[in-house]
Design a protein around this motif. Structure first.
Motif, PDB file in Angstrom:
ATOM      1  N   PRO A 220       0.790  -1.230   0.000  1.00  0.00           N
ATOM      2  CA  PRO A 220       0.000   0.000   0.000  1.00  0.00           C
ATOM      3  C   PRO A 220       0.822   1.281   0.000  1.00  0.00           C
ATOM      4  N   GLU A 221       2.040   1.232   0.544  1.00  0.00           N
ATOM      5  CA  GLU A 221       2.861   2.448   0.582  1.00  0.00           C
ATOM      6  C   GLU A 221       3.383   2.846  -0.796  1.00  0.00           C
ATOM      7  N   LEU A 222       3.177   1.981  -1.801  1.00  0.00           N
ATOM      8  CA  LEU A 222       3.632   2.291  -3.160  1.00  0.00           C
ATOM      9  C   LEU A 222       2.479   2.518  -4.132  1.00  0.00           C
ATOM     10  N   GLU A 223       1.251   2.472  -3.667  1.00  0.00           N
ATOM     11  CA  GLU A 223       0.117   2.674  -4.564  1.00  0.00           C
ATOM     12  C   GLU A 223       0.193   4.037  -5.250  1.00  0.00           C
ATOM     13  N   ALA A 224       0.506   5.068  -4.483  1.00  0.00           N
ATOM     14  CA  ALA A 224       0.570   6.415  -5.063  1.00  0.00           C
ATOM     15  C   ALA A 224       1.746   6.559  -6.029  1.00  0.00           C
ATOM     16  N   LEU A 225       2.835   5.840  -5.782  1.00  0.00           N
ATOM     17  CA  LEU A 225       3.975   5.881  -6.702  1.00  0.00           C
ATOM     18  C   LEU A 225       3.534   5.436  -8.093  1.00  0.00           C
ATOM     19  N   PHE A 226       2.857   4.295  -8.157  1.00  0.00           N
ATOM     20  CA  PHE A 226       2.377   3.811  -9.448  1.00  0.00           C
ATOM     21  C   PHE A 226       1.217   4.661  -9.961  1.00  0.00           C
TER      22      PHE A 226
ATOM     23  N   GLY B  99      12.493  -8.786   5.696  1.00  0.00           N
ATOM     24  CA  GLY B  99      11.277  -9.530   5.991  1.00  0.00           C
ATOM     25  C   GLY B  99      10.007  -8.755   5.761  1.00  0.00           C
ATOM     26  N   GLY B 100      10.104  -7.587   5.088  1.00  0.00           N
ATOM     27  CA  GLY B 100       8.906  -6.809   4.805  1.00  0.00           C
ATOM     28  C   GLY B 100       8.400  -6.021   5.987  1.00  0.00           C
ATOM     29  N   ILE B 101       9.171  -5.925   7.066  1.00  0.00           N
ATOM     30  CA  ILE B 101       8.738  -5.204   8.265  1.00  0.00           C
ATOM     31  C   ILE B 101       8.852  -3.711   8.033  1.00  0.00           C
ATOM     32  N   TYR B 102       7.859  -2.963   8.481  1.00  0.00           N
ATOM     33  CA  TYR B 102       7.885  -1.511   8.309  1.00  0.00           C
ATOM     34  C   TYR B 102       8.979  -0.902   9.173  1.00  0.00           C
ATOM     35  N   VAL B 103       9.664   0.076   8.608  1.00  0.00           N
ATOM     36  CA  VAL B 103      10.686   0.820   9.340  1.00  0.00           C
ATOM     37  C   VAL B 103      10.372   2.298   9.200  1.00  0.00           C
ATOM     38  N   ALA B 104      10.999   3.117  10.027  1.00  0.00           N
ATOM     39  CA  ALA B 104      10.786   4.562   9.941  1.00  0.00           C
ATOM     40  C   ALA B 104      11.260   5.053   8.577  1.00  0.00           C
ATOM     41  N   ALA B 105      10.540   6.017   8.009  1.00  0.00           N
ATOM     42  CA  ALA B 105      10.885   6.534   6.680  1.00  0.00           C
ATOM     43  C   ALA B 105      12.294   7.106   6.679  1.00  0.00           C
ATOM     44  N   LYS B 106      13.066   6.739   5.664  1.00  0.00           N
ATOM     45  CA  LYS B 106      14.418   7.257   5.505  1.00  0.00           C
ATOM     46  C   LYS B 106      14.485   8.096   4.239  1.00  0.00           C
ATOM     47  N   SER B 107      15.684   8.588   3.957  1.00  0.00           N
ATOM     48  CA  SER B 107      15.849   9.419   2.757  1.00  0.00           C
ATOM     49  C   SER B 107      16.141   8.603   1.513  1.00  0.00           C
ATOM     50  N   ARG B 108      16.378   7.305   1.667  1.00  0.00           N
ATOM     51  CA  ARG B 108      16.727   6.484   0.525  1.00  0.00           C
ATOM     52  C   ARG B 108      15.508   6.241  -0.348  1.00  0.00           C
ATOM     53  N   PRO B 109      15.601   6.484  -1.641  1.00  0.00           N
ATOM     54  CA  PRO B 109      14.462   6.214  -2.518  1.00  0.00           C
ATOM     55  C   PRO B 109      14.197   4.725  -2.645  1.00  0.00           C
ATOM     56  N   VAL B 110      13.004   4.395  -3.055  1.00  0.00           N
ATOM     57  CA  VAL B 110      12.638   2.997  -3.266  1.00  0.00           C
ATOM     58  C   VAL B 110      13.539   2.416  -4.348  1.00  0.00           C
ATOM     59  N   THR B 111      14.061   1.231  -4.115  1.00  0.00           N
ATOM     60  CA  THR B 111      15.003   0.634  -5.067  1.00  0.00           C
ATOM     61  C   THR B 111      14.283   0.079  -6.287  1.00  0.00           C
ATOM     62  N   ARG B 112      15.041  -0.123  -7.350  1.00  0.00           N
ATOM     63  CA  ARG B 112      14.493  -0.688  -8.576  1.00  0.00           C
ATOM     64  C   ARG B 112      13.937  -2.090  -8.334  1.00  0.00           C
ATOM     65  N   ASN B 113      14.641  -2.888  -7.515  1.00  0.00           N
ATOM     66  CA  ASN B 113      14.160  -4.242  -7.215  1.00  0.00           C
ATOM     67  C   ASN B 113      12.844  -4.202  -6.458  1.00  0.00           C
ATOM     68  N   ALA B 114      12.719  -3.255  -5.509  1.00  0.00           N
ATOM     69  CA  ALA B 114      11.487  -3.151  -4.726  1.00  0.00           C
ATOM     70  C   ALA B 114      10.319  -2.758  -5.625  1.00  0.00           C
ATOM     71  N   ILE B 115      10.562  -1.865  -6.575  1.00  0.00           N
ATOM     72  CA  ILE B 115       9.509  -1.448  -7.502  1.00  0.00           C
ATOM     73  C   ILE B 115       9.078  -2.626  -8.368  1.00  0.00           C
ATOM     74  N   GLY B 116      10.057  -3.369  -8.892  1.00  0.00           N
ATOM     75  CA  GLY B 116       9.731  -4.512  -9.727  1.00  0.00           C
ATOM     76  C   GLY B 116       8.961  -5.582  -8.971  1.00  0.00           C
ATOM     77  N   THR B 117       9.381  -5.868  -7.729  1.00  0.00           N
ATOM     78  CA  THR B 117       8.700  -6.876  -6.910  1.00  0.00           C
ATOM     79  C   THR B 117       7.269  -6.451  -6.611  1.00  0.00           C
ATOM     80  N   ALA B 118       7.087  -5.179  -6.233  1.00  0.00           N
ATOM     81  CA  ALA B 118       5.740  -4.680  -5.921  1.00  0.00           C
ATOM     82  C   ALA B 118       4.836  -4.743  -7.146  1.00  0.00           C
ATOM     83  N   PHE B 119       5.391  -4.407  -8.302  1.00  0.00           N
ATOM     84  CA  PHE B 119       4.588  -4.395  -9.519  1.00  0.00           C
ATOM     85  C   PHE B 119       4.094  -5.801  -9.856  1.00  0.00           C
TER      86      PHE B 119
END
Length: 478
Positions: free
Chosen positions: A261-267, A369-389
């Protein structure tokens, strides 16, 4: 190379010098000649060497060979003097392009030149394994940043071998070798045919390296001009089968809401505003202009893109490179309207997942393990985008849709948005401005959507059908 046939060769000049401290006298022999009135000379220790060199000049003069006005040498000798191996030329081209190339383009250059170099190796004994040569080329020879450091010990043998075991540029005058080079660019590592886009990209890079050799005088003509070799036909028009309709697009967004759900707006920015994935990653909270009233239109003010290239290819040593908008000046801003559904999506996203410390809307929010962490400055990685898609696609589409080309890549969501704009009769010039295309590229890629000629034609044909009763008495067109 500027040449002339106006050549004069003079007698050998004998020069005697006073004895040195050891008591030995020294004599030298100087060959003198002139090309287009410009005088040249070369000194030899023995008379035999001087006479041999002078005879070469005379033979070349008598045979009508052109002389280079810069070096004074016959053209074949001048070219031999300026001889350069392909490996040297490829490195020179990397150094030329490196300062102004993006990190991703630097990787593309290294990949293309590595493929070309492997096709131009000299077949000699003692060659290191091919994979070792490939690593040496890609990780060091064609990476200017790494070449500024000491050679890696594990690549030293391969690098030393490469320095004297690639073909000279002059050998590319042989059409057979040039064709071998081009054929290599059309293959993948497993020997199968490469995608047409890959072949076109690699060919353009290698052609640029050879064109640079012509500019610097190491080649007289471009080798590719001497052979007839057809690149695979490249289809630039978007595949209609990959474009989701509104129902499929809505199902896919719901799939993101269910899986990540945290990537719905990205797409959603790709689907509703035609952003490129790298532009979505760079989107700041300050670049989102909220609607003046609930349910209204907002606006996105895009200032750049984030590209994941790897630590070895950026100037900062970071894996992520911040760059300007594609095909625009570094400080350019592109404004894109944000439709009400997108604004609602962004507002909900910001409420549930506040922007990162740097203001970016889409940052890494999951740990191991997919556990939520506090938001950091690192952008979402290419692998994470591909997996979510792919997770959302599996959740949203039927088995038949999953097996089809429908929305196989995140970029297909952008194509769906641009296609929809054009199908609604929006001016191509305006769509091109919103999407960050030139009008020419837009017409090439989305020509079938611009005026809807096919749909309109089918409607006119259907309107001309005459109605007749069938055997059951039903009225149907024939």
């Amino acid at each position: 190379m500027n040449t002339s046939y106006d050549v004069q060769v003079y007698k050998i000049e004998v020069r005697k010098y006073a004895p040195t401290s050891s008591g030995k006298a020294r004599t030298s022999y100087r060959v003198r000649w002139a090309v287009s009135g410009r005088k040249f000379g070369d000194t030899f220790k023995t008379k035999g060497l001087a006479e041999s060199f002078r005879s070469k000049l005379i033979v070349a003069q008598r045979e009508g060979t052109a002389f280079d006005t810069t070096t004074g040498l016959p053209e074949p000798m001048a070219r031999a003097l300026n001889a350069r191996s392909w490996h040297q030329q490829a490195i020179a081209y990397v150094d030329l392009k490196w300062p102004r190339a993006s990190a991703k383009h630097r990787k593309d250059i290294a990949e293309a030149l590595t493929t070309a170099t492997l096709a131009l190796l000299s077949p000699r004994r003692g060659a290191p394994p091919t994979e070792e040569i490939r690593r040496a080329l890609y990780r060091w020879s064609f990476n200017k940043g790494r070449r500024a450091t000491d050679r890696p010990e594990e690549l030293a043998t391969a690098l030393h071998w490469l320095e004297s075991n690639t073909a000279d540029l002059s050998s590319l005058s042989d059409p057979a070798l040039t064709r071998k080079l081009l054929d290599a660019l059309a293959l993948r590592l497993d020997g199968k045919a490469a995608a047409a886009s890959t072949v076109h990209r690699k060919r353009a890079i290698v052609s640029g390296a050879l064109r640079y050799a012509v500019e610097t005088g190491h080649l007289s003509t471009h080798p590719f001009e001497r052979v007839t070799w057809k690149t695979p036909k490249l289809s630039t028009e978007v595949d209609r089968r990959a474009v989701v309709n509104q129902g499929q697009g809505q199902r896919l967004l719901i799939g993101f809401r269910q899986t990540t759900p945290e990537l719905e707006a990205l797409f959603g920015t790709m689907y509703w505003a035609a952003l490129r994935p790298e532009e979505s990653l760079n989107l700041l909270d300050s670049e989102y202009e909220r609607p003046r009233e609930k349910g209204g239109w907002g606006r996105l003010h895009l200032t750049g893109a984030l590209s994941e290239a790897g630590t070895g290819w950026t100037d900062t040593g970071d894996a992520i490179e911040k760059r300007g908008l594609k095909h625009r000046a570094d400080n350019a801003v592109r404004e894109v309207p944000a439709a009400p559904p997108l604004c609602a999506l962004l507002d909900r996203h910001i409420e549930q997942w506040p922007p990162g410390p740097n203001g970016r809307l889409f940052v890494t929010r999951r740990g191991p393990g997919g556990i939520y962490v506090a938001a950091k400055s690192r952008p979402v990685t290419r692998n994470a985008i591909g997996t979510a898609f792919h997770k959302a696609r599996a959740a949203a589409f039927t088995p038949i849709e999953q097996a089809s080309p429908l929305a196989r890549r995140p970029y297909d969501l952008r194509a769906a948005c641009v296609s929809y704009w054009l199908s609604r009769g929006i001016s191509p010039a305006l769509v091109a401005r919103w999407a960050g295309h030139s009008i020419k590229v837009l017409l090439e890629i989305y020509a079938s959507w611009i005026f809807g000629e096919e749909a309109a034609a089918m409607k006119r044909i259907e309107e001309g059908f005459e109605l007749f009763p069938d055997d059951a008495g039903n009225i149907r067109p024939t």
